[in-house]
Motif scaffolding. Structure first.
Motif, PDB file in Angstrom:
ATOM      1  N   ARG A 221       0.680  -1.349   0.096  1.00  0.00           N
ATOM      2  CA  ARG A 221       0.101   0.044  -0.010  1.00  0.00           C
ATOM      3  C   ARG A 221       0.867   1.258   0.003  1.00  0.00           C
ATOM      4  O   ARG A 221       0.494   2.342  -0.612  1.00  0.00           O
ATOM      5  CB  ARG A 221      -0.761  -0.001   1.264  1.00  0.00           C
ATOM      6  N   LYS A 222       2.159   1.383   0.595  1.00  0.00           N
ATOM      7  CA  LYS A 222       2.829   2.305   0.767  1.00  0.00           C
ATOM      8  C   LYS A 222       3.297   2.712  -0.734  1.00  0.00           C
ATOM      9  O   LYS A 222       3.620   3.894  -0.838  1.00  0.00           O
ATOM     10  CB  LYS A 222       4.155   2.148   1.455  1.00  0.00           C
ATOM     11  N   ARG A 223       3.365   2.039  -1.798  1.00  0.00           N
ATOM     12  CA  ARG A 223       3.864   2.235  -3.175  1.00  0.00           C
ATOM     13  C   ARG A 223       2.890   3.034  -3.952  1.00  0.00           C
ATOM     14  O   ARG A 223       3.163   3.663  -4.592  1.00  0.00           O
ATOM     15  CB  ARG A 223       4.123   0.972  -3.951  1.00  0.00           C
ATOM     16  N   ALA A 224       1.508   2.833  -3.525  1.00  0.00           N
ATOM     17  CA  ALA A 224       0.225   3.435  -4.537  1.00  0.00           C
ATOM     18  C   ALA A 224       0.013   4.883  -3.881  1.00  0.00           C
ATOM     19  O   ALA A 224       0.878   5.525  -2.783  1.00  0.00           O
ATOM     20  CB  ALA A 224      -0.825   2.668  -4.005  1.00  0.00           C
ATOM     21  N   GLY A 225      -0.693   5.699  -4.690  1.00  0.00           N
ATOM     22  CA  GLY A 225      -0.899   6.940  -4.461  1.00  0.00           C
ATOM     23  C   GLY A 225      -1.857   7.434  -3.119  1.00  0.00           C
ATOM     24  O   GLY A 225      -2.404   6.083  -2.401  1.00  0.00           O
ATOM     25  N   ILE A 226      -2.159   8.563  -2.819  1.00  0.00           N
ATOM     26  CA  ILE A 226      -3.067   8.828  -1.654  1.00  0.00           C
ATOM     27  C   ILE A 226      -4.375   8.384  -2.231  1.00  0.00           C
ATOM     28  O   ILE A 226      -4.845   8.084  -3.405  1.00  0.00           O
ATOM     29  CB  ILE A 226      -3.052  10.381  -1.620  1.00  0.00           C
ATOM     30  N   SER A 227      -5.410   8.287  -1.192  1.00  0.00           N
ATOM     31  CA  SER A 227      -6.618   7.848  -1.564  1.00  0.00           C
ATOM     32  C   SER A 227      -7.403   9.090  -1.762  1.00  0.00           C
ATOM     33  O   SER A 227      -7.331  10.230  -0.967  1.00  0.00           O
ATOM     34  CB  SER A 227      -7.260   7.179  -0.098  1.00  0.00           C
ATOM     35  N   ALA A 228      -8.266   8.924  -2.653  1.00  0.00           N
ATOM     36  CA  ALA A 228      -8.967  10.378  -3.321  1.00  0.00           C
ATOM     37  C   ALA A 228     -10.070  10.634  -2.267  1.00  0.00           C
ATOM     38  O   ALA A 228     -10.658   9.576  -1.535  1.00  0.00           O
ATOM     39  CB  ALA A 228      -9.627  10.019  -4.780  1.00  0.00           C
ATOM     40  N   PRO A 229     -10.686  11.717  -2.169  1.00  0.00           N
ATOM     41  CA  PRO A 229     -11.650  11.981  -0.940  1.00  0.00           C
ATOM     42  C   PRO A 229     -12.925  11.047  -1.313  1.00  0.00           C
ATOM     43  O   PRO A 229     -13.399  10.768  -2.512  1.00  0.00           O
ATOM     44  CB  PRO A 229     -12.094  13.264  -1.389  1.00  0.00           C
ATOM     45  N   PRO A 230     -13.770  10.779   0.122  1.00  0.00           N
ATOM     46  CA  PRO A 230     -14.669   9.777  -0.296  1.00  0.00           C
ATOM     47  C   PRO A 230     -16.017  10.319  -0.641  1.00  0.00           C
ATOM     48  O   PRO A 230     -16.703   9.637  -1.409  1.00  0.00           O
ATOM     49  CB  PRO A 230     -14.960   9.372   1.254  1.00  0.00           C
ATOM     50  N   GLU A 231     -16.186  11.804  -0.793  1.00  0.00           N
ATOM     51  CA  GLU A 231     -17.640  12.157  -1.194  1.00  0.00           C
ATOM     52  C   GLU A 231     -17.810  12.213  -2.581  1.00  0.00           C
ATOM     53  O   GLU A 231     -18.835  12.496  -3.207  1.00  0.00           O
ATOM     54  CB  GLU A 231     -17.573  13.439  -0.788  1.00  0.00           C
TER      55      GLU A 231
END
Length: 248
Positions: A221-231
């Motif tokens: 998971r550390k290699r992937a990008g940030i999590s996009a906002p949930p809304e």
């Protein structure tokens, strides 16, 4: 009588779908409304869990009802529910039909507005261009070649199997709106939002397609990008085999 209910909700006011102690959730509010209107303790189970702030245009739940659920009763239940939760329809199903385990596929849509739009607040992610949608679609097509998506899963979950079969994944632009469509047999916790966040890095030229492949293979998971906002995320479709429904 067992029913499948097709419901929609805006997730902004809820701590996700699943019932939690000391938190308001969609499942908890819906169960309370059904129990009050049907005059019996009703337990419901959904096709899957949505996180805090995530919406659903089509979430399927099953329940055993002591009464026939017709259009008039749906109207009564909707009158009891808050404005941001709605039952759209009810269908009789087999007595052992299961909203989660019988689902063949689930589909999500992620909505991005490319211009500042006050009418999309809480409903879409404002992401400022430039962005190369063709590159993002190439990244989306790569997803269909793999099954293990551990790199895009939340950590510290009880999941031990990270395999998912993705049936389609693509981006489309309509005016100032950008949509990511993805359909699979199952999804991991946080998977769609992390996929979106990572593909946006590809679209902005900060990540190559080869980098994207290496992230998938890394299972980290550390290699992937940030999590996009949930809304901006919507559960949009759940598909079942025809035989789960009773034809009356």
């Amino acid at each position: 009588m067992r029913y499948f209910l097709d419901i929609s909700y805006r997730g902004a006011n809820y701590h996700g779908w699943q019932i939690q102690e000391n938190a308001v959730t969609v499942q908890g509010v819906l169960q309370k409304a059904l129990s009050n209107v049907l005059g019996a303790k009703i337990d419901i189970l959904g096709s899957g869990r949505t996180d805090t702030g995530v919406h659903a245009s089509s979430q399927i739940v099953h329940l055993d009802s002591p009464k026939e659920i017709d259009a008039a009763l749906i109207f009564r239940i909707n009158g009891y529910l808050p404005k941001d939760i709605c039952i759209k329809s009810a269908r009789l199903v087999q007595d052992d039909a299961h909203a989660r385990f019988d689902a063949l596929s689930r589909a999500y849509v992620y909505r991005i507005t490319l211009v500042k739009n006050p009418f999309e607040i809480g409903l879409a992610y404002y992401f400022y261009p430039p962005i190369e949608i063709d590159r993002m679609n190439k990244a989306a097509a790569i997803l269909l070649q793999y099954e293990d998506f551990e790199s895009f899963s939340k950590v510290h979950t009880d999941v031990t199997n990270f395999n998912c079969t993705i049936f389609h994944a693509y981006w489309e632009r309509n005016g100032d709106m950008l949509y990511f469509h993805v359909k699979a047999n199952r999804f991991l916790r946080g998977m769609v939002r992390t996929l979106v966040g990572t593909m946006l890095e590809v679209g902005k030229g900060r990540m190559s397609l080869d980098d994207f492949v290496q992230i998938i293979l890394a299972k980290d998971r550390k290699r992937a990008g940030i999590s996009a906002p949930p809304e901006a995320l919507y559960l949009s479709e759940v598909e079942y085999p025809a035989e789960v429904y009773k034809h009356v």
